[in-house]
Design a protein around this motif. Structure first.
Motif, PDB file in Angstrom:
ATOM      1  N   THR A 103       0.794  -1.419   0.282  1.00 29.99           N
ATOM      2  CA  THR A 103       0.370   0.526  -0.304  1.00 29.99           C
ATOM      3  C   THR A 103       0.850   1.309  -0.264  1.00 29.99           C
ATOM      4  N   LEU A 104       2.221   1.411   0.696  1.00 30.02           N
ATOM      5  CA  LEU A 104       2.723   2.100   0.908  1.00 30.02           C
ATOM      6  C   LEU A 104       3.601   3.297  -0.484  1.00 30.02           C
ATOM      7  N   LEU A 105       3.685   1.857  -0.928  1.00 26.15           N
ATOM      8  CA  LEU A 105       4.323   2.051  -2.368  1.00 26.15           C
ATOM      9  C   LEU A 105       3.101   1.909  -3.447  1.00 26.15           C
ATOM     10  N   VAL A 106       2.205   2.416  -3.733  1.00 22.06           N
ATOM     11  CA  VAL A 106       1.726   2.320  -4.731  1.00 22.06           C
ATOM     12  C   VAL A 106       1.320   3.819  -3.936  1.00 22.06           C
ATOM     13  N   ARG A 107       0.946   4.224  -2.697  1.00 23.25           N
ATOM     14  CA  ARG A 107       0.486   5.482  -2.301  1.00 23.25           C
ATOM     15  C   ARG A 107       1.447   6.933  -2.581  1.00 23.25           C
ATOM     16  N   LEU A 120      -5.721   5.988  -9.639  1.00 24.63           N
ATOM     17  CA  LEU A 120      -4.449   5.123  -9.870  1.00 24.63           C
ATOM     18  C   LEU A 120      -5.320   4.623  -7.992  1.00 24.63           C
ATOM     19  N   LEU A 121      -6.170   3.174  -8.681  1.00 21.98           N
ATOM     20  CA  LEU A 121      -7.011   2.667  -7.863  1.00 21.98           C
ATOM     21  C   LEU A 121      -6.165   1.643  -7.239  1.00 21.98           C
ATOM     22  N   LEU A 122      -5.984   1.120  -5.818  1.00 20.92           N
ATOM     23  CA  LEU A 122      -5.234   0.453  -4.810  1.00 20.92           C
ATOM     24  C   LEU A 122      -6.630  -0.807  -4.881  1.00 20.92           C
ATOM     25  N   ALA A 123      -6.501  -1.513  -5.106  1.00 20.11           N
ATOM     26  CA  ALA A 123      -7.958  -2.558  -4.757  1.00 20.11           C
ATOM     27  C   ALA A 123      -7.340  -3.724  -3.800  1.00 20.11           C
ATOM     28  N   ASP A 124      -7.398  -3.308  -2.653  1.00 17.32           N
ATOM     29  CA  ASP A 124      -6.778  -4.093  -1.786  1.00 17.32           C
ATOM     30  C   ASP A 124      -7.604  -5.394  -1.140  1.00 17.32           C
ATOM     31  N   GLU A 125      -6.221  -6.437  -1.307  1.00 16.46           N
ATOM     32  CA  GLU A 125      -6.618  -8.015  -1.654  1.00 16.46           C
ATOM     33  C   GLU A 125      -8.207  -7.627  -2.513  1.00 16.46           C
ATOM     34  N   ILE A 126      -8.171  -7.694  -3.170  1.00 14.71           N
ATOM     35  CA  ILE A 126      -9.228  -8.075  -3.761  1.00 14.71           C
ATOM     36  C   ILE A 126      -9.569  -9.692  -4.305  1.00 14.71           C
ATOM     37  N   ASN A 127      -8.817 -10.800  -3.914  1.00 13.20           N
ATOM     38  CA  ASN A 127      -9.367 -11.592  -3.825  1.00 13.20           C
ATOM     39  C   ASN A 127     -10.187 -12.002  -2.252  1.00 13.20           C
ATOM     40  N   ARG A 128     -10.722 -10.906  -2.071  1.00  9.44           N
ATOM     41  CA  ARG A 128     -11.084 -11.291  -0.255  1.00  9.44           C
ATOM     42  C   ARG A 128     -13.160 -11.423  -1.053  1.00  9.44           C
ATOM     43  N   THR A 129     -12.839 -10.476  -1.987  1.00 11.51           N
ATOM     44  CA  THR A 129     -14.749 -10.151  -1.858  1.00 11.51           C
ATOM     45  C   THR A 129     -15.259 -11.089  -3.283  1.00 11.51           C
ATOM     46  N   GLY A 172      10.957   8.647  13.169  1.00 11.25           N
ATOM     47  CA  GLY A 172      10.505   9.497  13.031  1.00 11.25           C
ATOM     48  C   GLY A 172       9.731   9.104  11.769  1.00 11.25           C
ATOM     49  N   PHE A 173       9.694   8.357  10.587  1.00  9.93           N
ATOM     50  CA  PHE A 173       9.226   8.492   9.585  1.00  9.93           C
ATOM     51  C   PHE A 173       8.139   7.624   9.846  1.00  9.93           C
ATOM     52  N   ASN A 174       7.115   8.271   9.280  1.00 17.10           N
ATOM     53  CA  ASN A 174       5.399   8.536   9.245  1.00 17.10           C
ATOM     54  C   ASN A 174       4.948   7.614   8.564  1.00 17.10           C
ATOM     55  N   PRO A 175       4.356   6.551   7.609  1.00 17.74           N
ATOM     56  CA  PRO A 175       4.304   5.918   6.076  1.00 17.74           C
ATOM     57  C   PRO A 175       3.250   6.394   6.290  1.00 17.74           C
ATOM     58  N   ARG A 176       2.325   7.304   6.954  1.00 15.13           N
ATOM     59  CA  ARG A 176       1.416   8.451   6.698  1.00 15.13           C
ATOM     60  C   ARG A 176       0.917   9.971   6.445  1.00 15.13           C
ATOM     61  N   ASP A 177       2.415  10.812   6.569  1.00 15.56           N
ATOM     62  CA  ASP A 177       2.648  11.296   6.148  1.00 15.56           C
ATOM     63  C   ASP A 177       3.753  11.487   4.831  1.00 15.56           C
ATOM     64  N   LEU A 178       3.746  10.967   3.632  1.00 18.14           N
ATOM     65  CA  LEU A 178       4.703  11.324   2.990  1.00 18.14           C
ATOM     66  C   LEU A 178       5.121  12.750   2.387  1.00 18.14           C
ATOM     67  N   ARG A 179       4.587  14.039   2.553  1.00 19.81           N
ATOM     68  CA  ARG A 179       4.932  15.040   2.246  1.00 19.81           C
ATOM     69  C   ARG A 179       5.821  15.313   3.309  1.00 19.81           C
ATOM     70  N   ALA A 180       5.909  14.737   4.918  1.00 12.93           N
ATOM     71  CA  ALA A 180       6.944  15.198   5.925  1.00 12.93           C
ATOM     72  C   ALA A 180       8.182  14.591   5.208  1.00 12.93           C
ATOM     73  N   ALA A 181       7.898  13.224   5.127  1.00  7.57           N
ATOM     74  CA  ALA A 181       9.535  12.396   4.333  1.00  7.57           C
ATOM     75  C   ALA A 181      10.469  12.817   3.610  1.00  7.57           C
ATOM     76  N   GLY A 182       9.422  13.923   2.793  1.00 12.53           N
ATOM     77  CA  GLY A 182      10.069  14.356   1.810  1.00 12.53           C
ATOM     78  C   GLY A 182       9.709  14.251  -0.017  1.00 12.53           C
ATOM     79  N   VAL A 183       8.269  13.289   0.092  1.00  8.23           N
ATOM     80  CA  VAL A 183       8.823  12.674  -0.789  1.00  8.23           C
ATOM     81  C   VAL A 183       7.616  14.577  -1.918  1.00  8.23           C
ATOM     82  N   ARG A 184       8.289  14.367  -2.940  1.00  5.14           N
ATOM     83  CA  ARG A 184       7.230  15.404  -4.507  1.00  5.14           C
ATOM     84  C   ARG A 184       7.536  14.888  -4.926  1.00  5.14           C
TER      85      ARG A 184
END
Length: 329
Positions: A63-67, A115-124, A203-215
């Motif tokens: 999930t982090l990779l796709v985001r 970009l649609l992330l269909a997480d665990e598609i085989n569970r539906t 202190g890396f927060n995977p929910r805050d990509l901007r704080a990680a420097g991703v631009r």
């Protein structure tokens, strides 16, 4: 080639587009450690207007990779957690009655994104899985008889867990064939895992990509310029025949009950052209075909039960075929 312009007014040409897409790896590495093959596969899928099936055990940053890819490409992304009670309208959208106007209006679902992330598609269940088929193939959603186009670019990245099968609904071959690539996300190496823990300790927060420097380092103009250049990438008759011979060999393999279809051969040619362009060439060589063969074909073949019991895998069969099919000179 004439430059293209995106909604923000930026222009992109072939050289700039290649440089921008190459910069993705460094940008994504700010958040995701050691997944270069998967990053490259996602870029190839975007360039080919294809879709990706990501397979890996929980906790390997799918999930982090796709985001992060979406953030570095400056495109919209949405995530849907596929569960047994998910309905098709939860993905595509539905008509909603508006009491103020006494009329029904269409409420778009999460599929209306880049970009649609269909997480665990085989569970539906298959009914909900199939709600994505029209979107993936036709780039549109039809609700109440009215087709509604999806934005461009549009990419479905579906994830599934390779080790947990209880309560899952395996994707049928017809749906698997709709995915351009199947990418496997391995467990990290020891050093990569140390790097991951070190980042979190700092202190890396995977929910805050901007704080990680991703631009954003690339955009739609770069994708458009790249696609136009890839369409002009030369494919010799010998390379075309090589792709066909590889795919035909899968249909004759004694280990396979189902070989690669002509759609799969077309997909391998498309991904090989994209890889050739990404590596700086305007023509395809056999190494380009070999580089993308596994990820393009592994989900399009079906093993015979007896071969599976002997430990044979789709990857091993395809590798054996690549070793035996004559390479054009």
């Amino acid at each position: 080639m004439d430059p293209t312009t995106d909604n923000a007014g930026r222009t992109g040409d072939t050289g700039q587009a290649r440089s921008s897409l190459e910069a993705l790896r460094a940008e994504i590495a700010k958040a995701v450690v050691g997944q270069d093959p998967a990053v490259t596969g996602l870029v190839v899928a975007l360039l080919c207007r294809g879709h990706v099936l990501l397979e890996g055990v929980p906790g390997v940053a799918k999930t982090l990779l796709v985001r992060t890819v979406a953030a570095a490409l400056d495109i919209d992304t949405k995530r849907v957690q596929f569960t047994p009670d998910l309905m098709p309208s939860d993905v595509t959208g539905s008509l909603v009655y508006d009491a103020r106007t006494a009329a029904f209006s269409f409420q778009p679902g999460p599929v209306f994104t880049n970009l649609l992330l269909a997480d665990e598609i085989n569970r539906t269940p298959p009914k909900t899985q199939s709600s994505l088929l029209e979107a993936m193939e036709e780039r549109q959603v039809t609700v109440d008889g009215t087709p509604r186009p999806l934005p461009d670019p549009f990419l479905v990245v579906a994830t599934q867990n390779p080790v947990e099968y209880e309560g899952t609904y395996p994707l049928p071959e017809a749906q698997l064939d709709r995915f351009l690539l199947k990418l496997t996300i391995p467990l990290p190496s020891r050093q990569d895992e140390i790097d991951v823990l070190t980042r979190h300790a700092d202190g890396f927060n995977p929910r805050d990509l901007r704080a990680a420097g991703v631009r954003p380092v690339a955009g739609r103009a770069d994708l458009d310029a790249a696609r136009a250049a890839i369409a002009k990438t030369t494919v010799s008759p010998e390379i075309t025949a090589y792709v066909v011979d590889i795919c035909r060999a899968t249909r004759e393999s004694p280990s396979l009950a189902l070989g690669v279809s002509p759609r799969g051969a077309t997909a391998l040619l498309s991904t090989s052209r994209a890889w050739a362009w990404l590596t700086g060439r305007d023509y395809v060589i056999p190494d380009d075909v070999k580089a993308l063969a596994l990820s393009t074909l592994r989900h399009r073949v079906q093993l015979r039960p007896e071969a599976e019991m002997e430990g044979v895998t789709a990857d091993s069969v395809i590798n054996a075929i690549l070793a035996h099919v004559p390479v054009p000179r």
